[in-house]
Design a protein around this motif. Sequence first.
Motif, short mmCIF file in Angstrom:
data_model
loop_
_atom_site.label_atom_id
_atom_site.label_comp_id
_atom_site.label_asym_id
_atom_site.label_seq_id
_atom_site.Cartn_x
_atom_site.Cartn_y
_atom_site.Cartn_z
N ARG A 35 13.23 1.52 32.39
CA ARG A 35 12.11 2.31 32.90
C ARG A 35 12.58 3.31 33.96
O ARG A 35 12.11 4.45 34.01
CB ARG A 35 11.04 1.39 33.49
CG ARG A 35 10.17 0.72 32.45
CD ARG A 35 9.06 -0.08 33.09
NE ARG A 35 9.50 -1.37 33.58
CZ ARG A 35 9.22 -1.87 34.78
NH1 ARG A 35 8.51 -1.16 35.65
NH2 ARG A 35 9.64 -3.06 35.13
N ASN A 94 12.51 -12.78 25.31
CA ASN A 94 12.45 -11.59 26.13
C ASN A 94 13.23 -10.43 25.54
O ASN A 94 12.89 -9.26 25.76
CB ASN A 94 12.94 -11.90 27.54
CG ASN A 94 12.03 -12.85 28.28
OD1 ASN A 94 10.95 -13.20 27.79
ND2 ASN A 94 12.44 -13.31 29.44
N ARG A 122 8.74 -3.33 23.73
CA ARG A 122 8.15 -2.57 24.83
C ARG A 122 8.82 -1.21 25.03
O ARG A 122 8.15 -0.23 25.33
CB ARG A 122 8.29 -3.37 26.14
CG ARG A 122 7.36 -4.55 26.26
CD ARG A 122 7.86 -5.55 27.31
NE ARG A 122 7.88 -5.01 28.65
CZ ARG A 122 6.98 -5.29 29.59
NH1 ARG A 122 5.96 -6.08 29.30
NH2 ARG A 122 7.09 -4.80 30.80
N ARG A 123 10.15 -1.16 24.90
CA ARG A 123 10.90 -0.02 25.43
C ARG A 123 11.66 0.83 24.43
O ARG A 123 12.08 1.94 24.77
CB ARG A 123 11.89 -0.51 26.49
CG ARG A 123 11.25 -1.32 27.60
CD ARG A 123 10.29 -0.50 28.42
NE ARG A 123 9.50 -1.34 29.32
CZ ARG A 123 8.28 -1.06 29.72
NH1 ARG A 123 7.66 0.02 29.29
NH2 ARG A 123 7.63 -1.86 30.53
N ASP A 167 14.58 -4.37 31.42
CA ASP A 167 13.29 -3.70 31.34
C ASP A 167 13.11 -2.73 32.50
O ASP A 167 12.71 -1.58 32.31
CB ASP A 167 12.17 -4.75 31.32
CG ASP A 167 10.80 -4.13 31.12
OD1 ASP A 167 10.37 -4.02 29.95
OD2 ASP A 167 10.16 -3.75 32.12
N LEU A 178 11.58 -6.95 25.04
CA LEU A 178 12.20 -5.74 25.57
C LEU A 178 12.25 -4.66 24.51
O LEU A 178 11.90 -3.50 24.77
CB LEU A 178 13.62 -6.08 26.06
CG LEU A 178 14.46 -4.92 26.60
CD1 LEU A 178 13.86 -4.38 27.89
CD2 LEU A 178 15.90 -5.39 26.83
N GLU A 212 14.74 -9.29 32.50
CA GLU A 212 13.83 -8.48 33.31
C GLU A 212 14.57 -7.30 33.94
O GLU A 212 13.98 -6.23 34.17
CB GLU A 212 13.15 -9.33 34.39
CG GLU A 212 14.09 -9.91 35.44
CD GLU A 212 14.59 -11.30 35.09
OE1 GLU A 212 15.04 -12.01 36.02
OE2 GLU A 212 14.54 -11.67 33.90
#
Length: 293
Positions: A184, A220, A227-228, A180, A224, A177
């Motif tokens: 961002r 995860n 998502r990114r 992530d 990750l 986490e």
Amino acid sequence: MSLPRIGVVIVTMGTRPRELEALLASVEKQDVPAARVMLVGNATPLTDVDVAGNVTKVPLQENLGCPGGRNVGLGRLLESGEADVVIELDDDGLLIDADVFRTVQQLFATDPELGIVGFRVADEQGRTERRWVPRLRAGDPMRGGPVTAFLGGGHAFSMPMLGEIGLWPAEFFFGHEESDLAWRALDAGWKILYEPGLVLQHPRTSPARHAGHYRFTARNRVWLARRRLPVPLIPLYLGVWIVLTMARIRSLAGVKAWWGGFAEGVRKPCGPRRPMKWRTVWRMTRLGRPPLL
């Protein structure tokens, strides 16, 4: 120079009462008091915890995981407007110096582009493990400066940054986490600083002590990437980590759990996809850690 108000978020499951008591005492002894401390109980009522007047207990009925629990505390601070900077601390950590909050205040007051400050984590003998240093060249834990990552055990966030990029990815529950959120922050133009003079004392432990460690970290990591990362980097990133992980895991059960989590990360929804800009990839590369490692 206006100094930011300090808020604190601590999440506990109630399984470390002595450590939590010591941590709260170390928060209370800071020479700059916190405006508000949010003590979040993940599936624990907190009825047996004595707290100071600036501490708000937030008992939760269920365990939301570390990022989900922290989001509850952060959300309360954002709503109340009581803090400009928030410090998050593991419930088995300890602030050994009394000037931590004052130093954090000064760092954020002097740089409006500063989004995250990472603390140095050290054990009871003052030693910092290599995995606790947020850079690839981890031989010297006393070398601070701009980085691309931070440790979840002890760090400080700009509240305006959180207002812009959002909170923790609660669906991760445990593992990655921090990456992530850091990615961002960097993608939005915020700075991440590793400041080794800010110390959180923490016992030496293995991350594999947590139930579901291999499953969550594999799942995860896939989430990750999905998502990114820009599309061309996703197979490169996952390929690098497959090789590294298979070289490190020493048990067949761990290998099976990891691959099970990897498959889960591929199959299950990972939340909204907002890949980082290519200029962020280049920025991270210049800082010494491209988003492949």
